[in-house]
Every structure is written in C-alpha cells, then in structure tokens.
Design an enzyme around this catalytic site. Sequence first.
Site, PDB file in Angstrom:
ATOM      1  CE  LYS A 181      -3.505   2.361   2.713  1.00 16.48           C
ATOM      2  NZ  LYS A 181      -4.389   2.257   3.877  1.00 16.48           N
ATOM      3  CE  LYS A 235      -5.924   2.003  -0.378  1.00 16.07           C
ATOM      4  NZ  LYS A 235      -6.360   2.089   0.977  1.00 16.07           N
TER       5      LYS A 235
HETATM    6  C1  PBG Z   1      -6.720   3.229   5.734  1.00 16.64           C
HETATM    7  C2  PBG Z   1      -7.277   3.165   4.345  1.00 16.64           C
HETATM    8  C3  PBG Z   1      -7.207   4.160   3.373  1.00 16.64           C
HETATM    9  C4  PBG Z   1      -7.869   3.673   2.233  1.00 16.64           C
HETATM   10  C5  PBG Z   1      -8.311   2.396   2.551  1.00 16.64           C
HETATM   11  N1  PBG Z   1      -7.921   2.091   3.853  1.00 16.64           N
HETATM   12  C6  PBG Z   1      -6.712   5.543   3.432  1.00 16.64           C
HETATM   13  C7  PBG Z   1      -5.358   5.907   3.762  1.00 16.64           C
HETATM   14  O1  PBG Z   1      -4.441   5.099   3.841  1.00 16.64           O
HETATM   15  O2  PBG Z   1      -5.182   7.105   3.957  1.00 16.64           O
HETATM   16  C8  PBG Z   1      -8.026   4.408   0.951  1.00 16.64           C
HETATM   17  C9  PBG Z   1      -9.055   3.893  -0.003  1.00 16.64           C
HETATM   18  C10 PBG Z   1      -9.385   4.813  -1.124  1.00 16.64           C
HETATM   19  O3  PBG Z   1      -8.762   5.867  -1.356  1.00 16.64           O
HETATM   20  O4  PBG Z   1     -10.345   4.488  -1.841  1.00 16.64           O
HETATM   21  N2  PBG Z   1      -7.665   2.786   6.665  1.00 16.64           N
END
Ligand code: PBG
Length: 314
Positions: A181, A235
């Site tokens: 991520k 992601k």
């Molecule tokens: C963290 C989380 C995020 C997203 C999913 N889980 C945000 C982040 O890391 O700031 C982002 C998902 C999206 O942008 O659609 N709990």
Amino acid sequence: MRDLVSETHVRVDDLIAPLFVREGIASPQPILSLPGVMQHTRESLRAEVTALAGLGVRSVILFGVPAVKDAVGSGAYDPEGIVQLALADLREDLGDDVVVMADLCVDEYTDHGHCGIVDDHGSVDNDATLELYTKAALAQAAAGAQVVAPSGMMDGQVAAIRKALDETGFQDVAILAYAAKFASALYGPFRDAVDVSIVGGGDRKGYQQDWRNVREAQVEIDLDIAEGADMVMIKPALAYLDVIAEAASRIDIPLAAYHVSGEYAMIHAAAERGWIDGDAVALEHLTAIKRAGAGIILTYFTRWFAESAAAGTI
Ligand code: PBG
C-alpha cells in the site's frame, strides 16, 4: 470475433464493493468527492448490500465512521462500534451469500488521523499498534466478518492478527492483507468519506510505501504471505500495474488490487466536464487491472458494473 479472441474479461464476481457506514446519522449522506457513493446508516447499508447481492455482487468491504474519535481509535474494537454492528446486520441478512469483509485499521477512529498509536515524538509506534489491530480483528471476527483486511501497513500486522484469530477460535476467518500500500496522493476523496484528516498536515510515509519502489513492494508482499495472509492486495491500482504484474508472475495466492477513491473521482470529474466517456474509461481501467494480473478488484464502480452487466450495456 473481437469478443471471441479477447484475452481478459472482468466479471461481477471479481469485484468487491467498498462501503461506508456512519454512526449517528439519520439518513445516508452523499460524499461530494465520490459521486454515487454514500455514507450509509445501518439500515441503508443493509438495503444496499441486499441490492448488490441481487445484482450478483459476491463481496463487500466495510469502513466505519464513528461518532466519536479518540487517541487509540477504540471504536475500531468496541463490540458496539459501528462496523461491528453493521457486520452482524449483514451476516444476519445474507448469511454466506455475500463475503463480508472488514477493513482493519484505526485511522477512521483516531482523533489524530494516524493508523496507529502516536508516540511522544509524533511517530506511529509500530509494535504498540499491533495490539490495537489484534483487538479490532477479534471484534470484527466476533461480529461475523469472514475476512479481515488490515490496511495500516504496520510491520508484523498479519502475523499478529493471524495468531490472535487462531488462538480465539477464528481459524476460518481469512486475511486479505493490504500488502503493498503506497503513500499515494490518490486517497484524498476517501479521507472525505471517513472524515479523516491527519493532524498537523502529516502524512503516512512512515508506514506506507514509497511509490518509487517496486522491488520493495515485492518484499512486503512476500512478508505478508509468510506471515499467513490468505490474499494480498496492491493499492492503488492504475499507477501500480507494474507492481501487480510482477506480483502476479511470482505468487500463487489470490491477488487483489484496490482501484481507489482518487482513481474513481478522476474519472467522474473528467466525465462530468464531458472530457472523457466515463463508462468507457471505467471499463478500460478495470480491464487493465485484471489484465495486469489482479483477479480481485476493490472498486467504487462495483454497483455500476453490476447494473451495466445486468442490463447488457457493457
Ligand atoms: C486506511 C485506508 C485508506 C484507504 C483504505 N484504507 C486511506 C489511507 O491510507 O489514507 C483508501 C481507499 C481509497 O482511497 O479508496 N484505513
């Protein structure tokens, strides 16, 4: 003939719908930066998931927006926390017809907006945070989550969660690990959706990945698999197709990609101005993600895709 020889097909059951449920609202609230996506009440969430199931959608992932946030994000593991209540609702309504997943993080629940416990220096304390995650995993599993999806990017989170689940009789609860991520600028609309802003304008570069690195992403994926992940996720998706393709060529467990909020919002914004054909671009994006090698796609286009597939327009 093009259909006959086409190599890649996106199907409704490849898709996971990310859904938001918010505590303390009387009616669903639209999210301005995510057109068509709502913050649901418990009731409207039930209706939405039943409708999605009717359209052939096989899986949803829940994000909670609590009424009150605190330093440790206790709403993430409170048995009466909004996601736990919603998980139980959905399992009651749908049994095993839909795979009900829970995003497992605390940023929606912390008053500082970080994905863990913040120490005296303002950094997230990795190991102290693992304890919060195990508590959240147990609360989600007890509420009926079939899959927990740790998204906080703490080192060792998958191992800690797997151990806690196994020791508590939740051996059958699977882990979808947000493995690679990236500290992306594409999560902006999501942070509106869950009312998160990082205190002091901070960022998550201390725990999310550097988007300049592809080999490091593979190391993160391998670590999560070694720790017991059942599925791994990359992601965001579109800017990371190389990471997806590389992982798909190496690993043998299910690979997911998250087409994130910013990716969805960009398509909508440009389509609204008449600059692109939004439906065509959405289908092109989802197909590209699948072509790169992700068999599972988390996308805010899930409902649109399922409806279009049912209507025969895609
Ligand atoms: C963290 C989380 C995020 C997203 C999913 N889980 C945000 C982040 O890391 O700031 C982002 C998902 C999206 O942008 O659609 N709990």
